[in-house]
Scaffold this active site. Structure first.
Site, PDB file in Angstrom:
ATOM      1  N   HIS A  56       0.800  -1.231   0.000  1.00 48.22           N
ATOM      2  CA  HIS A  56       0.000   0.000   0.000  1.00 48.22           C
ATOM      3  C   HIS A  56       0.838   1.288   0.000  1.00 48.22           C
ATOM      4  CE1 HIS A  56       0.242  -0.029   4.403  1.00 48.22           C
ATOM      5  NE2 HIS A  56      -0.636  -0.982   4.542  1.00 48.22           N
ATOM      6  N   HIS A  95      -4.840  -9.679  14.065  1.00 49.92           N
ATOM      7  CA  HIS A  95      -5.009  -8.420  13.321  1.00 49.92           C
ATOM      8  C   HIS A  95      -5.731  -8.752  12.024  1.00 49.92           C
ATOM      9  CE1 HIS A  95      -4.116  -4.691  11.358  1.00 49.92           C
ATOM     10  NE2 HIS A  95      -2.963  -5.015  10.831  1.00 49.92           N
ATOM     11  N   GLU A 131      -6.119  -6.824   9.187  1.00 46.36           N
ATOM     12  CA  GLU A 131      -5.674  -6.346   7.868  1.00 46.36           C
ATOM     13  C   GLU A 131      -5.420  -7.587   6.994  1.00 46.36           C
ATOM     14  OE1 GLU A 131      -2.508  -3.423   7.855  1.00 46.36           O
ATOM     15  OE2 GLU A 131      -3.009  -2.862   5.798  1.00 46.36           O
ATOM     16  N   ASP A 146      -3.471  -8.805   4.865  1.00 45.66           N
ATOM     17  CA  ASP A 146      -2.237  -9.583   4.700  1.00 45.66           C
ATOM     18  C   ASP A 146      -2.147 -10.678   5.770  1.00 45.66           C
ATOM     19  OD1 ASP A 146      -2.005  -7.235   6.311  1.00 45.66           O
ATOM     20  OD2 ASP A 146       0.172  -7.413   6.349  1.00 45.66           O
ATOM     21  N   HIS A 179      -1.180  -1.186  14.569  1.00 43.93           N
ATOM     22  CA  HIS A 179      -1.532   0.092  13.991  1.00 43.93           C
ATOM     23  C   HIS A 179      -3.004   0.175  13.564  1.00 43.93           C
ATOM     24  CE1 HIS A 179      -1.292  -1.095   9.532  1.00 43.93           C
ATOM     25  NE2 HIS A 179      -1.135  -2.198  10.232  1.00 43.93           N
ATOM     26  N   ASP A 220       2.250  -7.477  13.447  1.00 45.95           N
ATOM     27  CA  ASP A 220       2.993  -6.429  12.729  1.00 45.95           C
ATOM     28  C   ASP A 220       4.175  -5.893  13.549  1.00 45.95           C
ATOM     29  OD1 ASP A 220       1.622  -6.335  10.317  1.00 45.95           O
ATOM     30  OD2 ASP A 220       0.224  -4.794  10.983  1.00 45.95           O
ATOM     31  N   TYR A 238      10.108  -0.435   8.360  1.00 49.76           N
ATOM     32  CA  TYR A 238       8.740  -0.876   8.686  1.00 49.76           C
ATOM     33  C   TYR A 238       8.130   0.053   9.743  1.00 49.76           C
ATOM     34  CZ  TYR A 238       4.823  -3.971   9.391  1.00 49.76           C
ATOM     35  OH  TYR A 238       3.544  -4.467   9.441  1.00 49.76           O
ATOM     36  N   HIS A 240       5.744 -10.585   9.847  1.00 53.07           N
ATOM     37  CA  HIS A 240       6.479 -10.205   8.634  1.00 53.07           C
ATOM     38  C   HIS A 240       7.973 -10.373   8.906  1.00 53.07           C
ATOM     39  CE1 HIS A 240       3.023  -8.346   6.661  1.00 53.07           C
ATOM     40  NE2 HIS A 240       2.798  -7.595   7.713  1.00 53.07           N
TER      41      HIS A 240
HETATM   42 FE1  FEO Z   1      -1.305  -4.264   9.449  1.00 57.50          FE
HETATM   43 FE2  FEO Z   1       0.810  -6.668   8.288  1.00 57.50          FE
HETATM   44  O1  FEO Z   1      -0.798  -5.714   8.447  1.00 57.50           O
END
Ligand code: FEO
Length: 392
Positions: free
Chosen positions: A24, A78, A80, A82, A145, A164, A192, A225
């Site tokens: 993004h 989370h 989101e 991903d 976040h 994250d 990051y 990640h």
């Molecule tokens: Fe906030 Fe890795 O997604």
């Protein structure tokens, strides 16, 4: 790559996204990974899903260890996509599994997917869930976040599944930081933080304090990640780095960001840089024609001085500078001293648009500076005086 045991009976069942070039709007030159962990205990528990287009890879890794009908819990740290993109497919294969998440996570799942028939265990900070020989503890980290963000701590393994937090967009064969290039991992962790977590320093500090208050003894941090922080040196390094970044303390550095059409703004940027150099202040200079905004933002974490320069194009800011300002403003760096400069042909004024961004961020500023067409030597001396005023 097969499932990999990272602690006894705790397996990495994530996926690697070698070809990811941007996330993004954040450029990811080293790709990324979406890590997921399967805990083989009395109640088999999966922690986090992966991005939807790599769902089959995650499913294959899970299936190499266990039949889906045996999974008791799916922890969604989370929502989101991903990390939740594969959750609907997982819930089709394991409809008996209960989703473990917090109240905001449940709401976000319902806003994203058809969750008909899904059962939940709703948790909050301090709650514990026994899965057999292990107890999972939860730390909600709202706005770190997203409102739903949370971390899961496996007490018996001293393992923090941090989603994250502490992550890096870094895809490599190495699963652990100790087996990867440490400098690259740290730089990607910093990138990051700068590009994802920058606005939430207060929340990051609070989460670190909460972990301390709860007495979490952390031997391994496994984010969703990048590489896993294992070993005292690695865990201490990333915790110390987060403490520093979250504090917002700068290192007195200067960052100059600009673009140029016919070289006038570049000449001004060089003059600005020379003042910092003469004063012994560490300085970096980025021309947006060859640097991506996400790379520039890394240096904002420890910068004290920010100088932004733009030419005038059709009575507006140069588009790459405008895009940079929009991106940077959203990340809300705090406590900077700033200077806007630029050049114009026949109508002055666009530097005021840069100044307005600085003021919206509450930064300390000196008066903007702009010059018509090509700056001559007397103009170069004048802009230097303005920079000296800023650092005095
Ligand atoms: Fe906030 Fe890795 O997604």
């Amino acid at each position: 790559m097969n499932a990999v045991e990272v602690k006894k009976d705790v397996y990495w069942v994530g996926v690697k996204d070698w070809n990811l070039v941007e996330f993004h709007g954040y450029k990811t030159p080293h790709g990324s990974t979406y890590n997921s962990y399967l805990i083989m205990d009395d109640k088999i528990t999966l922690v986090d899903g992966v991005k939807h287009y790599l769902t089959d890879e995650q499913l294959a890794r899970i299936q190499s260890l266990v039949d889906f009908s045996k999974i008791a819990y799916i922890v969604v740290n989370h929502v989101e996509q991903d990390h939740s993109g594969s959750v609907p497919a997982l819930m089709k294969l394991a409809p008996q599994a209960k989703i473990v998440t917090n109240a905001m996570g449940k709401r976000a799942l319902e806003d994203h997917f058809d969750t008909t028939g899904w059962e939940y265990v709703i948790v909050k900070t301090g709650d514990s869930l026994s899965i057999g020989r292990r107890n999972l503890e939860f730390v909600t980290t709202p706005m770190l976040h997203w409102p739903d963000s949370m971390m899961t701590y496996v007490k018996e393994d001293k393992l923090l599944l941090s989603n994250d937090g502490f992550g890096q967009h870094y895809c490599t064969d190495a699963l652990f930081v100790k087996d990867a290039k440490f400098d690259v991992v740290m730089r990607e962790a910093q990138s990051y933080y700068a590009n994802i977590l920058f606005p939430y320093g207060a929340q990051a500090e609070k989460a670190l304090n909460t972990a301390g208050d709860l007495g979490l003894d952390i031997e391994m941090i496994a984010p969703s990640h990048g590489c896993i922080w294992s070993g005292e040196k690695e865990v201490s390094a990333i915790l110390a780095a987060y403490g520093k970044w979250a504090s917002g303390k700068d290192e007195g550095k200067a960052v100059i960001v600009y673009d140029t059409m016919w070289g006038a703004t570049a000449t001004l940027a060089d003059a600005v840089m020379s003042v910092f150099q003469d004063a012994g202040i560490p300085v970096v200079k980025y021309c947006l024609s060859n640097k991506d905004v996400s790379e520039v933002m890394v240096d904002f974490l420890d910068a004290k001085y920010i100088c932004v320069g733009s030419p005038t194009l059709n009575n507006e800011l140069f588009p790459r500078v405008a895009a940079f300002l929009t991106y940077m403003k959203g990340l809300q760096p705090k406590n900077k001293k700033a200077f806007a400069f630029g050049s114009y042909g026949w109508k002055p004024g666009v530097v005021n648009n840069i100044q307005a961004v600085f003021e919206a961020l509450g930064w300390e500023t000196v008066a903007p500076f702009e010059e018509k067409y090509t700056p001559k030597s007397d103009v170069v001396e004048k802009i230097k005086e303005r920079v000296k005023e800023m650092i005095a």
